[in-house]
Write a protein that holds these residues in place. Structure first.
Motif, PDB file in Angstrom:
ATOM      1  N   PRO A 281      -5.874 -12.436  29.708  1.00  0.00           N
ATOM      2  CA  PRO A 281      -7.147 -12.026  29.841  1.00  0.00           C
ATOM      3  C   PRO A 281      -7.311 -10.907  28.773  1.00  0.00           C
ATOM      4  N   MET A 282      -8.473 -10.913  28.364  1.00  0.00           N
ATOM      5  CA  MET A 282      -8.849  -9.800  27.293  1.00  0.00           C
ATOM      6  C   MET A 282     -10.437  -8.987  27.606  1.00  0.00           C
ATOM      7  N   ASP A 403      -4.787   5.507  36.530  1.00  0.00           N
ATOM      8  CA  ASP A 403      -3.297   5.538  36.384  1.00  0.00           C
ATOM      9  C   ASP A 403      -2.964   4.356  35.454  1.00  0.00           C
ATOM     10  N   TRP A 404      -3.522   3.165  35.648  1.00  0.00           N
ATOM     11  CA  TRP A 404      -3.607   1.971  34.893  1.00  0.00           C
ATOM     12  C   TRP A 404      -4.828   0.834  35.082  1.00  0.00           C
ATOM     13  N   PRO A 405      -5.405  -0.079  34.128  1.00  0.00           N
ATOM     14  CA  PRO A 405      -6.210  -0.923  34.699  1.00  0.00           C
ATOM     15  C   PRO A 405      -5.842  -1.962  35.517  1.00  0.00           C
ATOM     16  N   LYS A 406      -6.782  -2.007  36.665  1.00  0.00           N
ATOM     17  CA  LYS A 406      -6.565  -2.911  37.681  1.00  0.00           C
ATOM     18  C   LYS A 406      -7.218  -4.310  37.580  1.00  0.00           C
ATOM     19  N   HIS A 407      -8.118  -4.308  36.694  1.00  0.00           N
ATOM     20  CA  HIS A 407      -8.692  -5.721  36.111  1.00  0.00           C
ATOM     21  C   HIS A 407      -9.125  -5.913  34.777  1.00  0.00           C
ATOM     22  N   ILE A 408      -8.531  -6.881  34.113  1.00  0.00           N
ATOM     23  CA  ILE A 408      -9.146  -7.322  32.979  1.00  0.00           C
ATOM     24  C   ILE A 408     -10.059  -8.645  32.921  1.00  0.00           C
ATOM     25  N   GLY A 410     -12.268  -9.473  34.945  1.00  0.00           N
ATOM     26  CA  GLY A 410     -12.520 -10.225  36.246  1.00  0.00           C
ATOM     27  C   GLY A 410     -10.918 -10.811  36.992  1.00  0.00           C
ATOM     28  N   LYS A 411      -9.972 -10.238  35.940  1.00  0.00           N
ATOM     29  CA  LYS A 411      -8.780 -10.831  36.679  1.00  0.00           C
ATOM     30  C   LYS A 411      -7.752  -9.652  36.886  1.00  0.00           C
ATOM     31  N   GLN A 412      -7.512  -9.631  38.411  1.00  0.00           N
ATOM     32  CA  GLN A 412      -6.747  -8.599  38.829  1.00  0.00           C
ATOM     33  C   GLN A 412      -5.452  -8.608  38.332  1.00  0.00           C
ATOM     34  N   MET A 413      -4.830  -7.498  37.723  1.00  0.00           N
ATOM     35  CA  MET A 413      -3.559  -7.113  37.183  1.00  0.00           C
ATOM     36  C   MET A 413      -2.678  -7.034  38.420  1.00  0.00           C
ATOM     37  N   ASP A 414      -1.672  -7.754  38.658  1.00  0.00           N
ATOM     38  CA  ASP A 414      -0.614  -7.778  40.078  1.00  0.00           C
ATOM     39  C   ASP A 414       0.315  -6.841  39.878  1.00  0.00           C
TER      40      ASP A 414
END
Length: 496
Positions: A281-282, A403-408, A410-414
Motif C-alpha cells: 500500500p502506498m 509514534d508510527w503510521p497506523k494505516h496506509i 486504508g490498509k491497517q499496519m499490523d
C-alpha cells in the motif's frame, strides 16, 4: 535570495571541497571547527539532531592539534579536521552512547565502533552524537533520553530513522557527512525524508563491530550519508574494507570508491518494481512522484522496464519478522528479563523481544531458507535488468507527534514497522541500495527512490546515483531553515 545566505561560508562547502581546502591549508581546522560549532548552536535547537555535544574548548584544542600536524607535513586522511557526530548506536570511546534508551543514558564505552575508529584514523574530530530512536527500533527518531528529531524541511514532521539525527544534521549543514546504520531502511528512509543521499552497502562491505556476536549479524550494516554522491562515496572509502574481527566482512579494496564515478548509462536496463505488483500500500502521491522521477534515468539513456517481483512478497515479510525478532531478542532480551529494566523499554522493543523468544531453531532455519529463495528470485531478476528501482518509503514524512503510521491507503499496519516494508527486499537479499532524492509533493515534503544493484556491485550503484544526481533539480531545493530561523512559537518552515 540565496537559500544558504545565512550559513557560514565554510559550512556551505561540500565535504570534498572542505577536505581539499584543509589539506592545502587554505583554511585551518580551527576555523572549520569554529564555523560548524557556531552553526550548530544556531540551528540544532530547531531540530534536535545532534546530541551529547562535547565541550567547545576541547574540540578547538583537537582542531589545533590537526593544524599542527599539517604544519609538520602530516596528513591523516580525507576527514582530517572534519567535525563528526557518530550515530548514537555506534560505540564512541569516552563519549556517552545511549542507544536512545533510558537504560543506557549514562553508558560511556571504552572502545570505538569500527566505523568510528576508521573516521578518527582518517582525521575526524568527534563533536557529539546524532539522535536515534530507542534501541534503533523504528523509522521515526524519538526517544525518552533526548526527545524527537524534526524534519529538515518541515519541523512538524518526522525526520525518519533510525539515522534521523544524522540525516537532518547533513541536510542542514551541521555535519559535512555522517555515518548511519541500516537494518530496515535506517540509512535510506531518513535520507529520503530529508532530501539527501543514504547508502546501504552490500552485506559485509562496512564491518559492523566489534561485538560479542559476529556471525549472525546479517541484517544491519553501517554506511554513509551525504548531500552529494561524491561525498558519500568518499566516506564509504573510509568506512569500507576487511577487518579480522568481523569474519564476514569483504576484503575488496575500498579505494575504488575514492575514484571517478563517471560512467555512461546509455542502454542500461532499469527494472521499476513500483508497489511490488500491487502488494505494497502506498500513500496517495508517492507512486506518481517516484514514477515522474524515473524520467531522469531515461535522460541518461537508460531503458525503464516495469517488473513484477515474481515472488510471493508475504513470504519475504514473514521471513523478515522471524529473523529480525531472533536478532533483537538475542541482543536485547536480557533487558526484558529483569522487571526493573523491562518497565523502561518501549512497547515496540518488548514486542520484538517477545516475538523472538517464541521462536524455535526450526523457525529460524525456515526463515533463512525463505530468505535464500528470495535471494535467488532477485538474482533471476538481474538476468533481465541491470538495476532495480522502487520508492524508498510508502508514506511521506508524517506528524512528528505520532509514534508510527497506523494505516496506509486504508490498509491497517499490523506492526509498528509494517509501513516501511518497502525497504525489506534489499536488506534480506544483502544488496547494495541507495536512496536518491525523488522530489517533493504539493505540501513540500520530500520522497526518495531506492536504486538497488547486483550482489556486491556497490560501485555501479554509486555510479548510477552520481549520474542521476547530475540531471535532477531536487538537490537545489534547500530547507528554508538554512537562511531564516523561525521566531519562538512560530509555525514550522518548509521549502525555500
Amino acid at each position: 535570495m540565496n537559500a544558504t545566505s545565512s550559513l557560514p561560508p565554510l559550512v556551505t562547502l561540500t565535504a570534498s571541497q572542505l577536505s581539499l581546502a584543509i589539506q592545502s591549508r587554505e583554511v585551518s581546522c580551527r576555523d572549520v571547527m569554529t564555523a560548524y560549532l557556531s552553526w550548530i548552536e544556531k540551528i540544532n535547537p530547531a531540530v534536535n539532531a545532534i546530541v551529547s555535544l562535547q565541550d567547545a574548548e576541547g574540540l578547538l584544542r583537537q582542531a589545533d592539534e590537526r593544524d599542527n600536524l599539517l604544519a609538520r607535513g602530516e596528513y591523516l586522511g580525507w576527514m582530517h579536521g572534519f567535525p563528526q557526530a557518530p550515530k548514537d548506536l555506534a560505540a564512541t570511546d569516552g563519549i556517552i552512547t545511549t542507544l536512545g534508551s533510558p537504560l543506557m543514558k549514562k553508558h560511556v564505552p571504552q572502545y570505538d565502533a569500527i566505523v568510528v575508529e576508521r573516521a578518527k584514523r582518517s582525521g575526524a574530530i568527534l563533536i557529539g552524537k546524532t539522535n536515534t530512536p530507542e534501541l534503533g527500533l523504528g523509522s521515526h527518531t524519538y526517544n525518552p533520553v533526548f526527545g524527537t528529531t524534526l524534519n529538515a524541511y518541515d519541523q512538524r514532521k518526522t525526520a525518519g530513522g533510525s539515522s534521523g539525527g544524522a540525516a537532518v544534521a547533513v541536510a542542514l549543514h551541521m555535519l559535512p557527512v555522517a555515518d548511519g546504520s541500516d537494518m530496515m531502511g535506517s540509512l535510506r528512509n531518513p535520507a529520503a525524508y530529508n532530501n539527501i543521499f543514504g547508502f546501504r552497502p552490500s552485506l559485509g562491505r562496512v564491518p559492523n563491530g566489534p561485538g560479542n556476536e559476529v556471525f549472525y549479524q546479517q541484517l544491519s550494516t553501517e554506511g554513509p550519508m551525504a548531500r552529494t554522491v561524491t561525498d558519500l562515496a568518499m566516506l564509504l572509502s573510509v568506512q569500507a574494507g576487511y577487518d579480522a574481527r568481523v569474519p564476514l566482512s569483504l576484503a575488496a579494496d575500498p579505494a575504488v570508491f575514492a575514484g571517478s564515478l563517471q560512467r555512461d548509462f546509455k542502454g542500461t536496463r532499469i527494472g521499476w518494481l513500483s508497489d511490488m505488483d500491487g502488494y505494497l500500500p502506498m500513500e496517495d502521491g508517492v507512486l506518481d512522484l517516484c514514477g515522474s522521477a524515473l524520467a531522469h534515468f531515461e535522460d541518461l539513456g537508460a531503458n525503464i522496464e516495469h517488473l513484477a517481483p515474481g515472488f510471493a512478497m508475504d513470504r519475504v515479510w514473514s521471513a523478515w519478522l522471524t529473523l529480525r525478532g531472533f536478532l533483537i531478542a538475542g541482543k536485547f532480551g536480557m533487558m526484558a528479563a529483569n522487571p526493573a529494566t523491562r518497565r523502561l523499554l518501549k512497547p515496540e522493543a518488548l514486542w520484538e523481544i517477545e516475538q523472538g523468544q517464541k521462536l524455535s531453531a526450526a523457525d529460524v532455519y525456515r526463515a533463512s531458507t525463505e530468505r535464500s529463495a528470495w535471494y535467488e528470485a532477485v538474482r533471476k531478476l538481474f538476468e533481465q535488468v541491470d538495476f532495480l528501482v522502487l520508492p524508498t518509503a510508502q508514506v511521506f514524512p508524517f506528524d512528528a507527534t505520532l509514534d508510527w503510521p497506523k494505516h496506509i491507503a486504508g490498509k491497517q499496519m499490523d506492526t509498528y514497522h509494517r509501513w516501511m516494508e518497502v525497504v525489506v527486499p534489499a536488506t534480506l537479499a544483502g544488496l547494495p541500495a541507495i536512496s536518491v532524492p525523488a522530489g517533493f509533493n504539493d505540501a513540500g515534503l520530500p520522497m526518495g527512490l531506492q536504486i538497488i544493484g547486483k550482489p556486491q556491485d556497490d560501485l555501479s550503484v554509486l555510479q548510477l546515483a552520481h549520474a542521476y544526481e547530475r540531471v535532477i533539480p531536487y538537490t537545489r531545493i534547500k530547507p528554508r531553515l538554512l537562511r531564516s530561523m523561525p521566531a519562538t512559537g512560530s509555525a514550522p518552515i518548509g521549502l525555500v
